[in-house]
Design a protein around this motif. Structure first.
Motif, PDB file in Angstrom:
ATOM      1  N   GLU A   1       0.679  -0.926  -0.387  1.00  0.00           N
ATOM      2  CA  GLU A   1       0.056  -0.746  -0.117  1.00  0.00           C
ATOM      3  C   GLU A   1       0.833   1.106   0.021  1.00  0.00           C
ATOM      4  OE1 GLU A   1      -2.922  -1.604  -0.817  1.00  0.00           O
ATOM      5  OE2 GLU A   1      -3.541   0.651  -0.328  1.00  0.00           O
ATOM      6  N   PRO A   2       0.909   2.176  -0.821  1.00  0.00           N
ATOM      7  CA  PRO A   2       1.052   3.580  -0.665  1.00  0.00           C
ATOM      8  C   PRO A   2       1.234   3.519   1.145  1.00  0.00           C
ATOM      9  CG  PRO A   2      -0.363   3.869  -1.776  1.00  0.00           C
ATOM     10  CD  PRO A   2      -0.440   2.068  -1.200  1.00  0.00           C
ATOM     11  N   LEU A   3       2.409   4.581   1.325  1.00  0.00           N
ATOM     12  CA  LEU A   3       3.138   5.212   2.724  1.00  0.00           C
ATOM     13  C   LEU A   3       4.066   6.595   2.463  1.00  0.00           C
ATOM     14  CD1 LEU A   3       4.133   4.591   5.200  1.00  0.00           C
ATOM     15  CD2 LEU A   3       6.367   3.205   4.959  1.00  0.00           C
ATOM     16  N   SER A   4       3.260   7.504   3.139  1.00  0.00           N
ATOM     17  CA  SER A   4       3.789   8.791   2.957  1.00  0.00           C
ATOM     18  C   SER A   4       4.579   8.775   4.397  1.00  0.00           C
ATOM     19  CB  SER A   4       2.035   9.480   3.766  1.00  0.00           C
ATOM     20  OG  SER A   4       1.585  10.139   2.325  1.00  0.00           O
ATOM     21  N   LEU A   5       5.618   9.760   3.284  1.00  0.00           N
ATOM     22  CA  LEU A   5       6.967  10.008   4.756  1.00  0.00           C
ATOM     23  C   LEU A   5       6.784  11.373   4.149  1.00  0.00           C
ATOM     24  CD1 LEU A   5       9.703   6.914   3.553  1.00  0.00           C
ATOM     25  CD2 LEU A   5       7.667   7.680   5.916  1.00  0.00           C
ATOM     26  N   PRO A   6       6.444  12.303   5.189  1.00  0.00           N
ATOM     27  CA  PRO A   6       5.891  13.757   5.133  1.00  0.00           C
ATOM     28  C   PRO A   6       7.852  14.602   5.254  1.00  0.00           C
ATOM     29  CG  PRO A   6       4.673  12.914   6.749  1.00  0.00           C
ATOM     30  CD  PRO A   6       5.072  11.896   5.866  1.00  0.00           C
ATOM     31  N   GLU A   7       8.358  13.367   6.666  1.00  0.00           N
ATOM     32  CA  GLU A   7       9.979  14.150   6.317  1.00  0.00           C
ATOM     33  C   GLU A   7      10.845  13.832   6.272  1.00  0.00           C
ATOM     34  OE1 GLU A   7       7.747  11.427   7.735  1.00  0.00           O
ATOM     35  OE2 GLU A   7       9.598   9.811   8.070  1.00  0.00           O
ATOM     36  N   HIS A   8      10.763  12.938   4.972  1.00  0.00           N
ATOM     37  CA  HIS A   8      11.339  12.550   3.250  1.00  0.00           C
ATOM     38  C   HIS A   8      11.236  13.347   1.798  1.00  0.00           C
ATOM     39  CE1 HIS A   8      13.859  10.220   5.918  1.00  0.00           C
ATOM     40  NE2 HIS A   8      12.809   9.558   6.350  1.00  0.00           N
ATOM     41  N   GLY A   9       9.826  14.146   2.510  1.00  0.00           N
ATOM     42  CA  GLY A   9       9.520  14.562   1.027  1.00  0.00           C
ATOM     43  C   GLY A   9       9.178  13.363  -0.292  1.00  0.00           C
ATOM     44  N   VAL A  10       9.007  12.517   0.637  1.00  0.00           N
ATOM     45  CA  VAL A  10       7.707  11.015  -0.677  1.00  0.00           C
ATOM     46  C   VAL A  10       6.625  10.691  -0.028  1.00  0.00           C
ATOM     47  CG1 VAL A  10      10.571  10.535  -1.776  1.00  0.00           C
ATOM     48  CG2 VAL A  10       9.576   9.798   0.601  1.00  0.00           C
ATOM     49  N   ARG A  11       6.123   9.995  -1.749  1.00  0.00           N
ATOM     50  CA  ARG A  11       4.972   8.849  -0.537  1.00  0.00           C
ATOM     51  C   ARG A  11       6.181   7.299  -1.981  1.00  0.00           C
ATOM     52  NH1 ARG A  11       0.148   8.745  -4.120  1.00  0.00           N
ATOM     53  NH2 ARG A  11      -1.276   7.167  -3.325  1.00  0.00           N
TER      54      ARG A  11
ATOM     55  N   GLU B   1       7.593   8.856  -5.315  1.00  0.00           N
ATOM     56  CA  GLU B   1       6.297   9.843  -5.600  1.00  0.00           C
ATOM     57  C   GLU B   1       6.889  11.262  -5.015  1.00  0.00           C
ATOM     58  OE1 GLU B   1       2.012   9.917  -7.225  1.00  0.00           O
ATOM     59  OE2 GLU B   1       2.615  10.455  -4.790  1.00  0.00           O
ATOM     60  N   PRO B   2       7.045  12.639  -4.937  1.00  0.00           N
ATOM     61  CA  PRO B   2       7.357  13.506  -3.965  1.00  0.00           C
ATOM     62  C   PRO B   2       5.886  14.029  -3.311  1.00  0.00           C
ATOM     63  CG  PRO B   2       7.696  14.048  -6.536  1.00  0.00           C
ATOM     64  CD  PRO B   2       7.069  13.230  -6.794  1.00  0.00           C
ATOM     65  N   LEU B   3       6.515  14.832  -2.118  1.00  0.00           N
ATOM     66  CA  LEU B   3       5.559  14.998  -1.600  1.00  0.00           C
ATOM     67  C   LEU B   3       5.525  16.112  -0.977  1.00  0.00           C
ATOM     68  CD1 LEU B   3       2.996  14.127   0.394  1.00  0.00           C
ATOM     69  CD2 LEU B   3       4.414  12.708   2.094  1.00  0.00           C
ATOM     70  N   GLY B   4       4.699  17.452  -0.994  1.00  0.00           N
ATOM     71  CA  GLY B   4       5.510  18.196  -0.616  1.00  0.00           C
ATOM     72  C   GLY B   4       5.897  18.994  -1.540  1.00  0.00           C
ATOM     73  N   ASP B   5       6.507  20.454  -1.028  1.00  0.00           N
ATOM     74  CA  ASP B   5       7.231  21.474  -2.276  1.00  0.00           C
ATOM     75  C   ASP B   5       8.834  21.119  -2.411  1.00  0.00           C
ATOM     76  OD1 ASP B   5       4.978  24.145  -1.436  1.00  0.00           O
ATOM     77  OD2 ASP B   5       4.806  22.692  -2.536  1.00  0.00           O
ATOM     78  N   ALA B   6       8.671  20.465  -0.755  1.00  0.00           N
ATOM     79  CA  ALA B   6      11.100  20.848  -1.304  1.00  0.00           C
ATOM     80  C   ALA B   6      10.871  18.923  -1.615  1.00  0.00           C
ATOM     81  CB  ALA B   6      11.078  21.269   0.210  1.00  0.00           C
ATOM     82  N   SER B   7      10.757  18.196  -1.928  1.00  0.00           N
ATOM     83  CA  SER B   7      10.704  17.000  -2.797  1.00  0.00           C
ATOM     84  C   SER B   7      12.003  16.464  -2.826  1.00  0.00           C
ATOM     85  CB  SER B   7       9.548  16.195  -3.095  1.00  0.00           C
ATOM     86  OG  SER B   7       9.239  15.013  -3.336  1.00  0.00           O
ATOM     87  N   PRO B   8      12.903  15.812  -2.143  1.00  0.00           N
ATOM     88  CA  PRO B   8      14.718  15.808  -3.429  1.00  0.00           C
ATOM     89  C   PRO B   8      13.475  14.714  -4.746  1.00  0.00           C
ATOM     90  CG  PRO B   8      13.979  14.360  -1.085  1.00  0.00           C
ATOM     91  CD  PRO B   8      12.826  15.175  -1.382  1.00  0.00           C
ATOM     92  N   ILE B   9      12.632  13.984  -5.212  1.00  0.00           N
ATOM     93  CA  ILE B   9      11.808  13.938  -5.263  1.00  0.00           C
ATOM     94  C   ILE B   9      11.612  14.974  -6.939  1.00  0.00           C
ATOM     95  CG2 ILE B   9      10.458  12.090  -6.893  1.00  0.00           C
ATOM     96  CD1 ILE B   9      12.987  11.409  -4.706  1.00  0.00           C
ATOM     97  N   ALA B  10      10.577  15.878  -6.027  1.00  0.00           N
ATOM     98  CA  ALA B  10      10.274  17.228  -7.482  1.00  0.00           C
ATOM     99  C   ALA B  10      11.675  17.489  -7.898  1.00  0.00           C
ATOM    100  CB  ALA B  10       9.626  18.279  -6.350  1.00  0.00           C
ATOM    101  N   ALA B  11      12.894  17.669  -7.608  1.00  0.00           N
ATOM    102  CA  ALA B  11      14.168  18.294  -8.182  1.00  0.00           C
ATOM    103  C   ALA B  11      14.762  17.651  -8.474  1.00  0.00           C
ATOM    104  CB  ALA B  11      15.304  18.265  -6.985  1.00  0.00           C
TER     105      ALA B  11
END
Ligand SMILES: CC[C@H](C(=O)O)C(=O)SCCNC(=O)CCNC(=O)[C@H](O)C(C)(C)COP(=O)(O)OP(=O)(O)OC[C@H]1O[C@@H](n2cnc3c(N)ncnc32)[C@H](O)[C@@H]1OP(=O)(O)O
Ligand SMILES: [Co+2]
Length: 157
Positions: free
Chosen positions: A55-65, A80-90
């Motif tokens: 199941e998907p797991l959200s890890l806001p402290e790491h900026g990922v799902r 997947e990116p979670l939040g604006d500062a996600s390293p995955i978004a970059a």
């Protein structure tokens, strides 16, 4: 021996200096893949390859799902990116369709590994964080590991 402003552990063995061996590295715990759409990626792996997905797991402290794909000898970690500062978004800004993001290697004592590895390469945190498995993790800068972002995860026992 004093070297470069730091004490380097040197063990004299038969008039030959050797440095303590690195703490052991074990299995490949996971290979992580950054994706723009986690649910679509998990469905692709499940429906096309028939593999088991968590199941998907959200890890806001790491900026990922994340979703873990269980394989016979390791896991894939879909991120997947979670939040604006996600390293995955970059990462996705440079790789819009997604791609291999990092590898995760298991170690038995993360502090011992950090003390050894940290002398040679850049660790991205001074202290381990808690990863998706609830275990201590730390990352090594990709530029210092042949272009591969490398995560170390402590697996006791
Ligand atoms: C821990 C929870 C979970 C788990 O398994 O338990 C996870 O694994 S969460 C995973 C997400 N968390 C992280 O990735 C944390 C560590 N990552 C970082 O600190 C950054 O992403 C960093 C420092 C690796 C890259 O920072 P940034 O995105 O700001 O990019 P830069 O422009 O500073 O990058 C410098 C240089 O590195 C190249 N780069 C960036 N990311 C990667 C990568 N994943 N693999 C390989 N290379 C990467 C980037 O292209 C730049 O290269 P250059 O030639 O200078 O353009
Ligand atoms: Co990981």
């Amino acid at each position: 021996m004093w070297r470069g402003g730091r004490w380097a552990l040197q063990v004299v063995v038969g008039r030959r200096f050797t440095t303590a061996p690195p703490p052991p590295v074990g299995r490949l715990n996971h290979l992580a893949i950054a994706v723009p759409d986690l649910d679509a990626a998990a469905a692709r792996y499940r429906d096309v390859l028939g593999v088991k997905c968590s199941e998907p797991l959200s890890l806001p402290e790491h900026g990922v799902r994340v979703v873990f794909v269980e394989l016979a000898n390791t896991k894939l970690e879909l991120l997947e990116p979670l939040g604006d500062a996600s390293p995955i978004a970059a990462f996705l800004q440079k790789n819009s369709a997604g791609g291999i993001h990092h590898i995760c290697l298991e170690v038995t004592d993360i502090h011992a590994s950090m003390a050894h590895v940290g002398k040679r390469v850049r660790l991205l945190d001074k202290e381990p964080k808690t990863g998706a498995h609830g275990l201590p993790v730390v990352f090594v800068h990709p530029k210092d590991m042949c272009g591969v972002l490398t995560e170390l995860e402590e697996m006791k026992g």
